[in-house]
Design a protein around this motif. Sequence first.
Motif, mmCIF file in Angstrom:
data_model
loop_
_atom_site.group_PDB
_atom_site.id
_atom_site.type_symbol
_atom_site.label_atom_id
_atom_site.label_comp_id
_atom_site.label_asym_id
_atom_site.label_seq_id
_atom_site.Cartn_x
_atom_site.Cartn_y
_atom_site.Cartn_z
ATOM 1 N N UNK A 244 49.070 26.186 32.908
ATOM 2 C CA UNK A 244 48.964 26.745 34.476
ATOM 3 C C UNK A 244 49.782 27.767 34.260
ATOM 4 N N UNK A 245 49.821 28.776 34.731
ATOM 5 C CA UNK A 245 50.106 30.038 35.166
ATOM 6 C C UNK A 245 51.008 30.259 36.730
ATOM 7 N N UNK A 246 51.920 30.724 37.082
ATOM 8 C CA UNK A 246 52.834 30.421 38.284
ATOM 9 C C UNK A 246 51.068 30.601 39.658
ATOM 10 N N UNK A 247 50.015 31.806 38.968
ATOM 11 C CA UNK A 247 48.708 31.642 40.308
ATOM 12 C C UNK A 247 48.388 29.751 39.830
ATOM 13 N N UNK A 248 48.291 30.092 39.090
ATOM 14 C CA UNK A 248 47.760 27.838 39.139
ATOM 15 C C UNK A 248 48.511 27.241 39.969
ATOM 16 N N UNK A 249 49.745 27.780 39.389
ATOM 17 C CA UNK A 249 50.352 26.392 40.460
ATOM 18 C C UNK A 249 50.751 26.695 42.192
ATOM 19 N N UNK A 250 50.137 28.313 42.263
ATOM 20 C CA UNK A 250 50.324 28.450 43.679
ATOM 21 C C UNK A 250 49.170 28.035 44.915
ATOM 22 N N UNK A 251 48.242 27.663 43.865
ATOM 23 C CA UNK A 251 47.177 27.118 44.497
ATOM 24 C C UNK A 251 46.602 25.508 45.102
ATOM 25 N N UNK A 256 53.019 23.313 49.760
ATOM 26 C CA UNK A 256 53.764 23.897 49.909
ATOM 27 C C UNK A 256 53.039 25.071 49.324
ATOM 28 N N UNK A 257 51.487 25.040 49.550
ATOM 29 C CA UNK A 257 50.648 26.173 49.428
ATOM 30 C C UNK A 257 51.096 27.468 50.804
ATOM 31 N N UNK A 258 51.194 28.852 50.265
ATOM 32 C CA UNK A 258 51.516 29.817 51.015
ATOM 33 C C UNK A 258 50.377 30.623 50.253
ATOM 34 N N UNK A 259 50.265 31.449 51.799
ATOM 35 C CA UNK A 259 49.166 32.430 51.544
ATOM 36 C C UNK A 259 50.146 33.690 50.873
ATOM 37 N N UNK A 260 51.249 34.108 51.656
ATOM 38 C CA UNK A 260 51.819 34.977 51.035
ATOM 39 C C UNK A 260 52.481 35.291 49.225
ATOM 40 N N UNK A 261 52.643 34.400 48.834
ATOM 41 C CA UNK A 261 53.087 34.089 47.737
ATOM 42 C C UNK A 261 51.106 34.013 47.304
ATOM 43 N N UNK A 262 50.638 33.836 46.982
ATOM 44 C CA UNK A 262 49.746 34.118 46.163
ATOM 45 C C UNK A 262 48.401 34.954 45.838
ATOM 46 N N UNK A 274 44.242 36.891 37.013
ATOM 47 C CA UNK A 274 43.609 36.399 38.111
ATOM 48 C C UNK A 274 42.414 35.016 37.505
ATOM 49 N N UNK A 275 42.150 35.193 35.971
ATOM 50 C CA UNK A 275 40.444 34.815 35.068
ATOM 51 C C UNK A 275 41.755 33.481 34.762
ATOM 52 N N UNK A 276 42.628 34.133 33.973
ATOM 53 C CA UNK A 276 43.858 32.748 33.255
ATOM 54 C C UNK A 276 43.145 31.005 33.173
ATOM 55 N N UNK A 277 43.115 30.541 32.267
ATOM 56 C CA UNK A 277 42.249 29.535 32.350
ATOM 57 C C UNK A 277 43.470 28.244 32.149
ATOM 58 N N UNK A 278 43.741 27.572 32.287
ATOM 59 C CA UNK A 278 44.683 26.380 31.100
ATOM 60 C C UNK A 278 43.823 25.415 30.625
ATOM 61 N N UNK A 279 44.606 24.404 30.396
ATOM 62 C CA UNK A 279 43.810 23.651 28.963
ATOM 63 C C UNK A 279 42.764 22.885 29.579
ATOM 64 N N UNK A 283 40.190 28.118 35.934
ATOM 65 C CA UNK A 283 40.349 29.251 36.113
ATOM 66 C C UNK A 283 41.363 29.174 37.745
ATOM 67 N N UNK A 284 42.585 29.469 38.245
ATOM 68 C CA UNK A 284 42.841 29.317 40.060
ATOM 69 C C UNK A 284 41.637 29.502 40.373
ATOM 70 N N UNK A 285 40.565 29.674 40.356
ATOM 71 C CA UNK A 285 39.433 29.800 41.690
ATOM 72 C C UNK A 285 39.323 28.574 41.278
ATOM 73 N N UNK A 286 38.667 27.686 40.317
ATOM 74 C CA UNK A 286 38.197 26.544 39.773
ATOM 75 C C UNK A 286 38.739 25.591 41.266
#
Length: 436
Positions: A244-251, A256-262, A274-279, A283-286
Motif C-alpha cells: 500500500x502506498x500513501x495514496x492507498x492509506x489516504x482512501x 482520518x480521511x481527508x480530501x486535502x491529503x488525497x 494513481x494506479x499502483x496496486x497493493x498485494x 488500486x486506490x480506485x478499487x
Amino acid sequence: MANFRWKKSAEALEKEIEQDKKLIDSVKAGDESSVTDLLSEGASPDATEYNRSLFYASKNYLTPLQLAVKLNFPKVVATLIDHCADVNAKDRFDVTAVHMAAEKGHLECLQHLLEGGADCNVSTKYSKYGSYTATPHPGGTTALHLAATNNHVKCTVELIWYGADYNAVDEYGRTSLYIAAQHGFTECVHQHLNNAIRMDILSIPVKDTNETPLHECVRHGLSSCVSSLLEHGSDVNHRNDAGMSALHLAVVSGEKYSKRILRDLTTKGYNTDVNLTDKQGSSPLHYVCFNDHSNQERRPDAAAFLIAYGADFNIKNKAGDNLLQQELRNQKEERAILESIVNCSLKLPSLELLCPTMCASNPSQQGYNRNENASPSGMSKYEWYRSFCRDPRTLQHCCRYVIRQTLGGQRLRKVPTLPLPTTLKEYLLLDVETFS
C-alpha cells in the motif's frame, strides 16, 4: 610495609567512596552550594570510585551529572560541567546525560550539556542474547529519538541545531522523524523538516512494516505534515509490506480521511502513480468504488477525483463486474463515478451489452434532448447513460478526450498550472477542481 601501604590505600579508597556518596546526596537534594564545596575539596565530579563499586556489583549507576540532569537541576549541571564532569559519561546501557535531558524535556540542562561539548549522537546499546535484554531503550536510540518520542519540540530543535543526526535509525529502523509521525506529533514533524538541511532529511522506511513517515502522517490525518513531506521529496509511490502506498492509506483512513491529503498526494507528489496496486491487486480506485474490502467506505467524490487525474476505471470487483457495470446497477441515483467515466471516455459500450437483464425492465425514453453538461434529475441512470451511447459525442468532448490522452496520467496533475482560463482547466479535469 606492604601491608601498611595496602591498608592505607584501602582507607583512602573508602574515604573517596564516602565523599562520592556525599556528592551524590547533595546532587539529589539540588544543593548547589554543597556540591560546589565538595568539588572544591577534591571530590570526583564523576563519583568515579563509588560508581566503579556499583559497576563491579553489576548494578546500574548514574554520574552526578546524569543525576542532576534527570532531576532537572540546571544550576547543579552547570557547576559540575565547570568542574570538568564528563559530559559524555555513559551508564551500562550507554545512556548519557544528553539522552536523559532529551527524554525528560529538560531544555536548560540540555543546553548546558551541548554548550559544554557533549556528543548528541551517542546511541544506546543493543540487547545481547544470553547477556542482558532489559535495556531501557531500543538499541541505537539517540537523544533525538527520545526527544521525538516524548514530543519535546524545543529539545528536538536544539539537538538538530547542535548537529544531531536526524537520519540515524534505531534497531527497528526508525528515525526520529518517523517516531514523531508515528505518534501523530504535528509540530515535532514540522520542526524536523524546518530545521534540517532541506533535502538532506530522509523518509527512511522502518524494518517491520516498510512504512515511511509519509505513511504515518497520512494514517494520522496530518495534512500539513503530508504537504511538507512532499515538498521535501518524500516518495509518494513507496509501498509498505502490504503493497500500500500513501495514496492507498489516504482512501482507507476511516475517520482520518481527508480530501486535502488525497489532493496533495495526487497533485504535489513527485510522479504520483494513481494506479499502483497493493498485494491484493487493488488500486486506490478499487477501495473507494467497490465493497470488496471489509469496513471500507465507498467514496464517490474521491473516485471521481482519481479518475479525473488518470486512474484507470477499467477495473473489476470480485464478482467480475467492471466499474461501469457496477455504477449502472447501483440502486442509488448518485452519479459522480458514472459521470466521470462518461466524461473521460470517447466510446461507451451500450446498455444492452453492459446490463442486458436490466435493460429489459428499463426501456429507453424516446425524444430526450441530450445535454452533456448536466445530469437531469428526472431521468434514470439508464436513460441518462443511453443518451450518450445513442449519438456521436460532441466535438468539444472529443477535444477534451484527445488532450487528456495526450497528457497522460503523470501530466494531468499539471493542468492547474497551465496558462488557461479556469473554466477550461476545470473542463479538462472533469470539473472536479472544487474537490477540497
